[in-house]
Design an enzyme around this catalytic site. Structure first.
Site, PDB file in Angstrom:
ATOM      1  N   ASN A 210       0.861  -1.187   0.000  1.00 45.06           N
ATOM      2  CA  ASN A 210       0.000   0.000   0.000  1.00 45.06           C
ATOM      3  C   ASN A 210       0.895   1.234   0.000  1.00 45.06           C
ATOM      4  O   ASN A 210       2.110   1.111   0.172  1.00 45.06           O
ATOM      5  CB  ASN A 210      -0.929  -0.048   1.230  1.00 45.06           C
ATOM      6  CG  ASN A 210      -0.135  -0.095   2.522  1.00 45.06           C
ATOM      7  OD1 ASN A 210       0.579   0.839   2.854  1.00 45.06           O
ATOM      8  ND2 ASN A 210      -0.217  -1.213   3.234  1.00 45.06           N
ATOM      9  N   PHE A 327      -4.255   2.858  15.067  1.00 47.96           N
ATOM     10  CA  PHE A 327      -4.688   3.823  14.062  1.00 47.96           C
ATOM     11  C   PHE A 327      -5.864   3.212  13.310  1.00 47.96           C
ATOM     12  O   PHE A 327      -5.965   1.993  13.188  1.00 47.96           O
ATOM     13  CB  PHE A 327      -3.551   4.110  13.066  1.00 47.96           C
ATOM     14  CG  PHE A 327      -2.663   5.241  13.500  1.00 47.96           C
ATOM     15  CD1 PHE A 327      -1.807   5.087  14.581  1.00 47.96           C
ATOM     16  CD2 PHE A 327      -2.691   6.455  12.833  1.00 47.96           C
ATOM     17  CE1 PHE A 327      -0.996   6.123  14.994  1.00 47.96           C
ATOM     18  CE2 PHE A 327      -1.884   7.502  13.237  1.00 47.96           C
ATOM     19  CZ  PHE A 327      -1.026   7.344  14.316  1.00 47.96           C
ATOM     20  N   LYS A 345     -10.472  -4.230  19.214  1.00 40.68           N
ATOM     21  CA  LYS A 345      -9.051  -4.549  19.411  1.00 40.68           C
ATOM     22  C   LYS A 345      -8.610  -4.269  20.851  1.00 40.68           C
ATOM     23  O   LYS A 345      -7.437  -4.387  21.162  1.00 40.68           O
ATOM     24  CB  LYS A 345      -8.193  -3.786  18.389  1.00 40.68           C
ATOM     25  CG  LYS A 345      -8.572  -4.108  16.935  1.00 40.68           C
ATOM     26  CD  LYS A 345      -7.516  -3.722  15.925  1.00 40.68           C
ATOM     27  CE  LYS A 345      -8.053  -3.922  14.503  1.00 40.68           C
ATOM     28  NZ  LYS A 345      -7.014  -4.027  13.487  1.00 40.68           N
TER      29      LYS A 345
HETATM   30  N1  CTP Z   1      -3.358  -3.732  12.161  1.00 43.40           N
HETATM   31  C1  CTP Z   1      -2.547  -4.770  12.573  1.00 43.40           C
HETATM   32  N2  CTP Z   1      -2.507  -5.925  11.858  1.00 43.40           N
HETATM   33  C2  CTP Z   1      -3.249  -6.070  10.733  1.00 43.40           C
HETATM   34  C3  CTP Z   1      -4.074  -5.025  10.300  1.00 43.40           C
HETATM   35  C4  CTP Z   1      -4.106  -3.852  11.038  1.00 43.40           C
HETATM   36  O1  CTP Z   1      -1.876  -4.633  13.600  1.00 43.40           O
HETATM   37  N3  CTP Z   1      -3.183  -7.191  10.048  1.00 43.40           N
HETATM   38  C5  CTP Z   1      -3.426  -2.499  12.974  1.00 43.40           C
HETATM   39  C6  CTP Z   1      -2.949  -1.249  12.251  1.00 43.40           C
HETATM   40  O2  CTP Z   1      -1.561  -1.040  12.471  1.00 43.40           O
HETATM   41  C7  CTP Z   1      -3.783  -0.172  12.894  1.00 43.40           C
HETATM   42  C8  CTP Z   1      -5.099  -0.878  13.229  1.00 43.40           C
HETATM   43  O3  CTP Z   1      -4.776  -2.274  13.270  1.00 43.40           O
HETATM   44  O4  CTP Z   1      -3.245   0.309  14.085  1.00 43.40           O
HETATM   45  C9  CTP Z   1      -6.210  -0.640  12.268  1.00 43.40           C
HETATM   46  O5  CTP Z   1      -5.778  -0.897  10.952  1.00 43.40           O
HETATM   47  P1  CTP Z   1      -6.733  -0.587   9.711  1.00 43.40           P
HETATM   48  O6  CTP Z   1      -5.999  -0.935   8.463  1.00 43.40           O
HETATM   49  O7  CTP Z   1      -7.336   0.773   9.860  1.00 43.40           O
HETATM   50  O8  CTP Z   1      -7.946  -1.577   9.965  1.00 43.40           O
HETATM   51  P2  CTP Z   1      -8.122  -3.119   9.846  1.00 43.40           P
HETATM   52  O9  CTP Z   1      -8.033  -3.707  11.223  1.00 43.40           O
HETATM   53  O10 CTP Z   1      -7.209  -3.689   8.822  1.00 43.40           O
HETATM   54  O11 CTP Z   1      -9.637  -3.227   9.420  1.00 43.40           O
HETATM   55  P3  CTP Z   1     -10.349  -2.869   8.000  1.00 43.40           P
HETATM   56  O12 CTP Z   1      -9.441  -3.409   6.933  1.00 43.40           O
HETATM   57  O13 CTP Z   1     -11.645  -3.564   8.113  1.00 43.40           O
HETATM   58  O14 CTP Z   1     -10.514  -1.378   7.952  1.00 43.40           O
END
Ligand code: CTP
Length: 405
Positions: A210, A327, A345
């Site tokens: 990304n 975040f 979480k």
């Molecule tokens: N995060 C993580 N591990 C993952 C995905 C996300 O630790 N596999 C953490 C990110 O670092 C961030 C938070 O979870 O602090 C939220 O990440 P975000 O990408 O906004 O959300 P997702 O949990 O991936 O949910 P969605 O894709 O449904 O928005």
């Protein structure tokens, strides 16, 4: 308003060829809102003109103990009283020796002796002079007075020699100046931060990822260090340099990031997950480059571990658990989604940011976030630089630490 707005910096320039470099520092400090006054030794005036420094600082330059135009004032006393920070740069071996021995034989060394505020010294000289036991002993002495010394860099010097002695970079100086003014509410904290994207390879040359640049996570690491924390930064691939004083561990994939986070978890008192972790990875990594030729190609993906969710489950079982900050990168239903992730979480605080637009989200130098905490508090942070946003996040973390401990 940044930490440097309206701060009064007294810049003492001494006789070193690196004097020309600090002309740029004056401009940078003024751009950040500082008021800069320059003091130059006689030797410094041979390397760079006081007129240049007066024009750049917008203030008269002081070079002598006895000002002919205002004999009734005592410049070393008034200048020593009127600044927030004295920066001696470049600091020659001679000036460092004077500072170490309390010699007050010119305006700058007299001001240093008469000053009770913080002093930052940036040595620059020939490497043999720098490594001489006399200079090293003098540096140790001024450190024992509480002066902060920024070690010179190694490289080719103006005299043609190679070695330590090159004036340190502006970025290190900037961090040291910010550290002098930052609140110290994270002293004694062990902060673990993740930043940047992850890459999920499907063959030796291709990956899913990304556009995260890591700027927000790196700003959090730099500002946590400024506030006195011990900082470990677990970073996905970015083009950014590690902030000064921060231990950086570089990883590529989500699985690697998870392993490093778990390794560092025991000592962490605060964990901030600013990384944009890929939610999925290819089920299989091809050992060789996939060749074109097929009309279409499909990729099977499997879910990556949700590192933050796992931390939320683990840490809340122990009484000495770290504060957990996440975040939420959102393009719609920002607050609703943020509140959901905060709860699901099991976080103490979530930073909700809009990934759309040019002023916020991936790659931008600014951000506009909303902070939601586990006690139900909500704070809208206006559009600010990512560095200032990071300070606002640490202010909120500070309030939570007071509430929760
Ligand atoms: N995060 C993580 N591990 C993952 C995905 C996300 O630790 N596999 C953490 C990110 O670092 C961030 C938070 O979870 O602090 C939220 O990440 P975000 O990408 O906004 O959300 P997702 O949990 O991936 O949910 P969605 O894709 O449904 O928005």
């Amino acid at each position: 308003m940044s930490l440097l707005t309206d701060k009064k910096i007294l810049l003492g320039i001494t006789g070193s060829i690196a004097a020309y470099k600090v002309a740029d520092w004056v401009r940078a400090l003024r751009r950040e809102g500082c008021q800069v006054t320059v003091v130059m030794t006689e030797a410094a005036c041979r390397f760079i003109s006081p007129l240049t420094m007066a024009a750049l600082s917008g203030n008269p330059v002081h070079t002598t103990m006895f000002a002919a135009e205002a004999p009734e004032t005592i410049p070393h006393i008034s200048l020593a009283r009127e600044h927030d920070l004295l920066v001696v740069a470049p600091a020659s071996a001679q000036t460092i020796a004077c500072l170490a021995h309390g010699l007050a034989d010119n305006l700058l060394t007299t001001i240093a002796l008469a000053s009770s505020g913080p002093i930052l010294v940036c040595p620059a000289m020939n490497s043999v002079m720098f490594q001489h036991p006399a200079t090293q002993a003098n540096l140790a002495t001024i450190k024992s007075y509480g002066y902060q010394v920024l070690e010179p860099d190694c490289g080719t010097l103006a005299c043609g020699e190679e070695g330590p002695g090159r004036l340190t970079d502006w970025e290190n100086v900037r961090q040291a100046i910010l550290t002098a003014f930052a609140p110290k509410n994270l002293a004694n904290e062990n902060v673990l931060i993740t930043a940047g994207p992850t890459r999920e390879a499907f063959d030796p040359v291709r990956f899913l990822s990304n556009p995260s640049t890591g700027k927000m996570g790196y700003a959090l690491a730099a500002t946590a260090r400024q506030r006195g924390a011990t900082v470990t930064l677990i970073s996905g691939p970015t083009a950014l340099a590690a902030p000064p004083g921060v231990r950086r561990i570089q990883v590529t994939s989500a699985v690697e990031m998870q392993a490093e986070v778990m390794n560092c978890l025991d000592t962490a008192t605060i964990v901030v997950k600013a990384a944009a972790v890929s939610d999925y990875r290819p089920a299989k990594k091809e050992p060789h480059k996939v060749k074109k030729g097929q009309a279409s190609l499909s990729l099977t993906l499997v879910a990556n571990p949700d590192i933050l969710k796992e931390l939320g489950k683990r840490t809340k079982k122990s009484p000495k658990s770290p504060l957990l900050i996440g975040f939420a990168a959102e393009s719609r239903d920002h607050l609703k989604e943020g509140a959901r992730k905060l709860k699901e979480k099991n976080l103490d605080l979530i930073v909700v940011n809009d990934i759309g637009g040019t002023e916020t989200g991936f790659g931008a130098d600014t951000n506009r976030v909303t902070l939601l905490d586990r006690n139900g508090a909500q704070e809208e942070v206006p559009l600010l630089s990512k560095e200032e946003t990071a300070h606002r996040i640490w202010d909120a973390v500070g309030r939570l630490m007071t509430d929760n401990r």
